[in-house]
Design an enzyme around this catalytic site. Sequence first.
Site, PDB file in Angstrom:
ATOM      1  N   HIS A  32       0.849  -1.191   0.000  1.00  0.00           N
ATOM      2  CA  HIS A  32       0.000   0.000   0.000  1.00  0.00           C
ATOM      3  C   HIS A  32       0.891   1.249   0.000  1.00  0.00           C
ATOM      4  CE1 HIS A  32      -3.907   1.979   1.070  1.00  0.00           C
ATOM      5  NE2 HIS A  32      -3.121   2.845   1.681  1.00  0.00           N
ATOM      6  N   ASP A  34       0.926   5.244  -0.009  1.00  0.00           N
ATOM      7  CA  ASP A  34       0.119   6.435   0.266  1.00  0.00           C
ATOM      8  C   ASP A  34       0.761   7.661  -0.360  1.00  0.00           C
ATOM      9  OD1 ASP A  34      -2.080   5.567   1.997  1.00  0.00           O
ATOM     10  OD2 ASP A  34      -0.487   4.975   3.387  1.00  0.00           O
ATOM     11  N   GLY A 141      -4.300  11.385   6.022  1.00  0.00           N
ATOM     12  CA  GLY A 141      -3.220  12.360   6.223  1.00  0.00           C
ATOM     13  C   GLY A 141      -2.003  11.852   6.960  1.00  0.00           C
ATOM     14  N   GLY A 143      -0.092   8.385   9.283  1.00  0.00           N
ATOM     15  CA  GLY A 143      -0.098   7.037   9.841  1.00  0.00           C
ATOM     16  C   GLY A 143      -0.157   7.143  11.359  1.00  0.00           C
ATOM     17  N   GLY A 144      -0.394   6.023  11.999  1.00  0.00           N
ATOM     18  CA  GLY A 144      -0.313   5.970  13.457  1.00  0.00           C
ATOM     19  C   GLY A 144      -1.483   6.586  14.208  1.00  0.00           C
ATOM     20  N   ASP A 174      -8.635   0.961   5.860  1.00  0.00           N
ATOM     21  CA  ASP A 174      -7.335   1.639   5.883  1.00  0.00           C
ATOM     22  C   ASP A 174      -7.259   2.665   6.998  1.00  0.00           C
ATOM     23  OD1 ASP A 174      -4.882   2.717   5.231  1.00  0.00           O
ATOM     24  OD2 ASP A 174      -5.623   3.844   3.500  1.00  0.00           O
ATOM     25  N   GLY A 175      -6.366   2.399   7.957  1.00  0.00           N
ATOM     26  CA  GLY A 175      -6.102   3.373   9.014  1.00  0.00           C
ATOM     27  C   GLY A 175      -6.358   2.812  10.402  1.00  0.00           C
TER      28      GLY A 175
HETATM   29  C1  DX5 Z   1      -3.745   7.442   6.108  1.00  0.00           C
HETATM   30  C2  DX5 Z   1      -3.247   6.372   5.168  1.00  0.00           C
HETATM   31  C3  DX5 Z   1      -3.132   4.996   5.758  1.00  0.00           C
HETATM   32  C4  DX5 Z   1      -2.240   4.922   6.972  1.00  0.00           C
HETATM   33  C5  DX5 Z   1      -2.090   3.551   7.521  1.00  0.00           C
HETATM   34  O1  DX5 Z   1      -3.924   8.629   5.424  1.00  0.00           O
HETATM   35  O2  DX5 Z   1      -4.091   6.253   4.059  1.00  0.00           O
HETATM   36  O3  DX5 Z   1      -2.736   4.080   4.764  1.00  0.00           O
HETATM   37  O4  DX5 Z   1      -0.979   5.408   6.706  1.00  0.00           O
HETATM   38  O5  DX5 Z   1      -1.232   3.622   8.608  1.00  0.00           O
HETATM   39  P1  DX5 Z   1      -1.687   3.187  10.069  1.00  0.00           P
HETATM   40  O6  DX5 Z   1      -1.996   1.716   9.998  1.00  0.00           O
HETATM   41  O7  DX5 Z   1      -0.508   3.507  10.910  1.00  0.00           O
HETATM   42  O8  DX5 Z   1      -2.902   3.992  10.417  1.00  0.00           O
HETATM   43 ZN    ZN Z   2      -3.803   4.581   2.616  1.00  0.00          ZN
END
Ligand code: DX5
Ligand code: ZN
Length: 215
Positions: A32, A34, A141, A143-144, A174-175
């Site tokens: 994936h 981003d 926007g 991760g985490g 996702d997220g």
């Molecule tokens: C958020 C992204 C996600 C995210 C996933 O804007 O689309 O793909 O980075 O990361 P985690 O699992 O850390 O939320």
């Molecule tokens: Zn994503």
Amino acid sequence: MIKISPSILNVKTENIASKVKKLDAAGADYIHIDVMNGTYVDNISFNSDIVKEIKKITSKVLDVHLMIKPIKPHLEEYINAGSDIITFHPEVEENPMEIIKFIKKENVQTGIALHPKINILEYEELFTEVNQIIVMTVIPGFGGQQFIDTQVKKIEDLCRLRKKKDYKFKISADGGINDISGKKCIKSGADILAIGSFLLTKPETEFDKIINSFK
Ligand code: DX5
Ligand code: ZN
């Protein structure tokens, strides 16, 4: 069986190649990617060069999540870079169907990503055309972030609608996916989990165990 799409958003650029190889060997189904350029979201992450680089080192499905606007001027770039699936946020374009048709014509799979504030019925006319729908379980926007529980219902509703109307799209969550939220999404009908920090902050030796724990 559930597919795992590790999100490399928070991996340092110099480590991406080695992490992708490890994820590939550990049984990840997709990678994936981003893409953010400070337009749809404030953050800036990858551009099409990273897709090109990753394409050289893995044959896993490159699941490219565009968090940019507009989409149209960038499409060819992401198609040529080797994306296998291109997913975008439909509210950024006046005519999202045109974007989907363009991508399909190039034999690349298509997806739409639904921001938590978007109701699934707003884009039902696209559901016959797309290969995947990403249900955003965080605000796009970063991760985490923490998983937004209310989005589980969106996955359930999408799943129900898919059954009723015989739509063929896959549902990706996702997220904020971790062992608990991930299981909830699977139970609600998700087919794919995009997992960032829960997986990527763990030692590489545990990647296969974690990926398999969802299967
Ligand atoms: C958020 C992204 C996600 C995210 C996933 O804007 O689309 O793909 O980075 O990361 P985690 O699992 O850390 O939320
Ligand atoms: Zn994503």
